[in-house]
Design a protein around this motif. Sequence first.
Motif, PDB file in Angstrom:
ATOM      1  N   LYS A  45       0.671  -1.227  -0.221  1.00 26.58           N
ATOM      2  CA  LYS A  45       0.016   0.019  -0.018  1.00 26.58           C
ATOM      3  C   LYS A  45       1.063   1.119   0.228  1.00 26.58           C
ATOM      4  CE  LYS A  45      -3.271  -0.527   3.160  1.00 26.58           C
ATOM      5  NZ  LYS A  45      -4.663  -0.227   4.278  1.00 26.58           N
ATOM      6  N   GLU A  46       1.781   1.142   0.797  1.00 24.96           N
ATOM      7  CA  GLU A  46       2.443   2.465   0.779  1.00 24.96           C
ATOM      8  C   GLU A  46       4.246   1.867  -0.008  1.00 24.96           C
ATOM      9  OE1 GLU A  46       2.864   5.209   2.367  1.00 24.96           O
ATOM     10  OE2 GLU A  46       0.377   4.565   2.097  1.00 24.96           O
ATOM     11  N   GLN A  47       5.181   2.899  -0.045  1.00 24.04           N
ATOM     12  CA  GLN A  47       6.826   2.429  -0.835  1.00 24.04           C
ATOM     13  C   GLN A  47       7.091   2.337   0.479  1.00 24.04           C
ATOM     14  OE1 GLN A  47       7.760   2.786  -3.927  1.00 24.04           O
ATOM     15  NE2 GLN A  47       6.246   2.440  -4.555  1.00 24.04           N
ATOM     16  N   PRO A  48       8.791   2.178   0.586  1.00 20.12           N
ATOM     17  CA  PRO A  48       9.469   1.270   1.984  1.00 20.12           C
ATOM     18  C   PRO A  48       9.902   2.691   2.553  1.00 20.12           C
ATOM     19  CG  PRO A  48      10.853   0.219   0.031  1.00 20.12           C
ATOM     20  CD  PRO A  48       9.513   0.953  -0.674  1.00 20.12           C
ATOM     21  N   THR A  49       9.969   2.701   3.563  1.00 17.69           N
ATOM     22  CA  THR A  49      10.071   4.041   4.487  1.00 17.69           C
ATOM     23  C   THR A  49      11.889   4.122   5.089  1.00 17.69           C
ATOM     24  OG1 THR A  49       9.014   3.235   6.563  1.00 17.69           O
ATOM     25  CG2 THR A  49       7.910   4.898   4.681  1.00 17.69           C
ATOM     26  N   PRO A  50      12.525   4.485   5.660  1.00 21.68           N
ATOM     27  CA  PRO A  50      13.804   4.240   5.912  1.00 21.68           C
ATOM     28  C   PRO A  50      13.567   3.941   7.265  1.00 21.68           C
ATOM     29  CG  PRO A  50      13.787   6.519   4.985  1.00 21.68           C
ATOM     30  CD  PRO A  50      12.221   6.400   4.910  1.00 21.68           C
ATOM     31  N   THR A  51      12.383   3.810   7.957  1.00 20.32           N
ATOM     32  CA  THR A  51      11.940   3.014   9.122  1.00 20.32           C
ATOM     33  C   THR A  51      11.823   1.353   9.317  1.00 20.32           C
ATOM     34  OG1 THR A  51      10.540   3.118   9.470  1.00 20.32           O
ATOM     35  CG2 THR A  51      11.663   4.870  10.272  1.00 20.32           C
ATOM     36  N   VAL A  52      12.421   0.963   7.785  1.00 21.25           N
ATOM     37  CA  VAL A  52      11.342  -0.364   7.770  1.00 21.25           C
ATOM     38  C   VAL A  52      13.015  -1.099   7.667  1.00 21.25           C
ATOM     39  CG1 VAL A  52       9.573   0.230   7.300  1.00 21.25           C
ATOM     40  CG2 VAL A  52      11.335  -0.159   5.444  1.00 21.25           C
ATOM     41  N   GLN A  53      13.669  -2.794   8.504  1.00 18.78           N
ATOM     42  CA  GLN A  53      14.246  -3.591   7.915  1.00 18.78           C
ATOM     43  C   GLN A  53      14.013  -3.813   6.494  1.00 18.78           C
ATOM     44  OE1 GLN A  53      13.478  -7.268   9.730  1.00 18.78           O
ATOM     45  NE2 GLN A  53      12.624  -6.120  11.635  1.00 18.78           N
ATOM     46  N   PRO A  54      15.792  -3.585   6.324  1.00 16.69           N
ATOM     47  CA  PRO A  54      15.893  -3.906   4.093  1.00 16.69           C
ATOM     48  C   PRO A  54      15.358  -4.827   3.923  1.00 16.69           C
ATOM     49  CG  PRO A  54      17.982  -4.556   6.524  1.00 16.69           C
ATOM     50  CD  PRO A  54      16.747  -4.125   6.786  1.00 16.69           C
ATOM     51  N   GLU A  55      14.512  -6.620   4.516  1.00 13.88           N
ATOM     52  CA  GLU A  55      14.143  -6.736   4.156  1.00 13.88           C
ATOM     53  C   GLU A  55      12.421  -6.994   3.848  1.00 13.88           C
ATOM     54  OE1 GLU A  55      17.381  -9.180   6.333  1.00 13.88           O
ATOM     55  OE2 GLU A  55      16.310  -7.529   7.007  1.00 13.88           O
ATOM     56  N   GLN A  56      12.401  -6.164   4.968  1.00 12.83           N
ATOM     57  CA  GLN A  56      10.633  -5.295   4.935  1.00 12.83           C
ATOM     58  C   GLN A  56      11.275  -4.422   3.890  1.00 12.83           C
ATOM     59  OE1 GLN A  56       9.877  -3.964   8.534  1.00 12.83           O
ATOM     60  NE2 GLN A  56       8.899  -5.751   9.354  1.00 12.83           N
ATOM     61  N   ALA A  57      11.605  -3.625   3.026  1.00 17.72           N
ATOM     62  CA  ALA A  57      11.540  -2.969   2.033  1.00 17.72           C
ATOM     63  C   ALA A  57      12.027  -3.287   0.740  1.00 17.72           C
ATOM     64  CB  ALA A  57      12.751  -1.792   2.072  1.00 17.72           C
ATOM     65  N   VAL A  58      12.741  -4.939   0.685  1.00 14.17           N
ATOM     66  CA  VAL A  58      11.760  -5.534  -0.556  1.00 14.17           C
ATOM     67  C   VAL A  58      11.109  -5.981  -0.894  1.00 14.17           C
ATOM     68  CG1 VAL A  58      14.000  -7.533  -1.503  1.00 14.17           C
ATOM     69  CG2 VAL A  58      14.970  -6.188  -0.388  1.00 14.17           C
ATOM     70  N   ILE A  59      10.586  -6.775   0.381  1.00 13.35           N
ATOM     71  CA  ILE A  59       9.511  -7.339   0.287  1.00 13.35           C
ATOM     72  C   ILE A  59       8.389  -6.052  -0.762  1.00 13.35           C
ATOM     73  CG2 ILE A  59       6.786  -7.997   1.101  1.00 13.35           C
ATOM     74  CD1 ILE A  59       9.173  -9.225   3.176  1.00 13.35           C
ATOM     75  N   LEU A  60       8.184  -4.759   0.645  1.00 12.67           N
ATOM     76  CA  LEU A  60       7.840  -3.616  -0.035  1.00 12.67           C
ATOM     77  C   LEU A  60       7.419  -3.845  -1.798  1.00 12.67           C
ATOM     78  CD1 LEU A  60       7.354  -1.675   2.989  1.00 12.67           C
ATOM     79  CD2 LEU A  60       5.466  -2.550   1.862  1.00 12.67           C
ATOM     80  N   ARG A  61       9.033  -3.886  -1.812  1.00 14.19           N
ATOM     81  CA  ARG A  61       9.289  -3.551  -3.227  1.00 14.19           C
ATOM     82  C   ARG A  61       8.379  -4.506  -4.505  1.00 14.19           C
ATOM     83  NH1 ARG A  61      13.291  -1.211  -1.209  1.00 14.19           N
ATOM     84  NH2 ARG A  61      15.296  -2.114  -1.412  1.00 14.19           N
ATOM     85  N   LEU A  62       9.033  -5.803  -3.529  1.00 14.00           N
ATOM     86  CA  LEU A  62       8.215  -7.020  -4.781  1.00 14.00           C
ATOM     87  C   LEU A  62       7.329  -6.763  -5.034  1.00 14.00           C
ATOM     88  CD1 LEU A  62      10.847  -9.756  -3.259  1.00 14.00           C
ATOM     89  CD2 LEU A  62      10.235  -8.818  -5.804  1.00 14.00           C
ATOM     90  N   CYS A  63       6.276  -6.332  -4.132  1.00 12.05           N
ATOM     91  CA  CYS A  63       4.539  -6.510  -3.935  1.00 12.05           C
ATOM     92  C   CYS A  63       4.074  -4.911  -4.372  1.00 12.05           C
ATOM     93  CB  CYS A  63       4.500  -6.406  -2.610  1.00 12.05           C
ATOM     94  SG  CYS A  63       4.549  -8.354  -2.035  1.00 12.05           S
ATOM     95  N   GLN A  64       4.897  -4.141  -5.397  1.00 14.23           N
ATOM     96  CA  GLN A  64       4.245  -3.455  -5.790  1.00 14.23           C
ATOM     97  C   GLN A  64       2.758  -3.970  -6.615  1.00 14.23           C
ATOM     98  OE1 GLN A  64       4.792  -0.103  -5.300  1.00 14.23           O
ATOM     99  NE2 GLN A  64       5.473  -0.886  -4.364  1.00 14.23           N
ATOM    100  N   ALA A  65       3.037  -5.068  -7.141  1.00 16.33           N
ATOM    101  CA  ALA A  65       1.843  -6.039  -7.883  1.00 16.33           C
ATOM    102  C   ALA A  65       1.588  -7.170  -7.012  1.00 16.33           C
ATOM    103  CB  ALA A  65       2.270  -6.568  -9.223  1.00 16.33           C
ATOM    104  N   PRO A  66       0.371  -7.704  -6.997  1.00 15.87           N
ATOM    105  CA  PRO A  66       0.064  -8.586  -5.961  1.00 15.87           C
ATOM    106  C   PRO A  66       1.245  -9.657  -6.085  1.00 15.87           C
ATOM    107  CG  PRO A  66      -1.515  -8.086  -6.452  1.00 15.87           C
ATOM    108  CD  PRO A  66      -0.750  -7.104  -7.561  1.00 15.87           C
TER     109      PRO A  66
END
Length: 123
Positions: A45-66
Amino acid sequence: MSSPRRERREADPALSEPERLYVITGDPDGGERAALDLVTMIVAKEQPTPTVQPEQAVILRLCQAPLSVAEISAYLSLPFSVVTSLLTELLASELIESRAPIARASLPDRSLLEAVMHGLQKL
């Protein structure tokens, strides 16, 4: 707009160590996790923020599409339990949304289809 390119990461020997997985999850007692299964679809729902873990940031980037939880696990080369822990944190912070997979609608009864077809032919 094209979806982001998804590449599988090379297996990292450090990820096979249990200590590394504990650090990623930060979950000492295996606390409450979201009810996710392998085919649950995840969408960011959102772009990664600087406060999320690196693995979570990767998940957010991967999941732009379901993407399913199984696919996320495979792309990150992380066990399902670790991925569900990361996704639970992202769900709690409302950065992602989970959706049950769309089930195919059951086909209507053959006799109903034949009745509709005969009715249309009479018109």
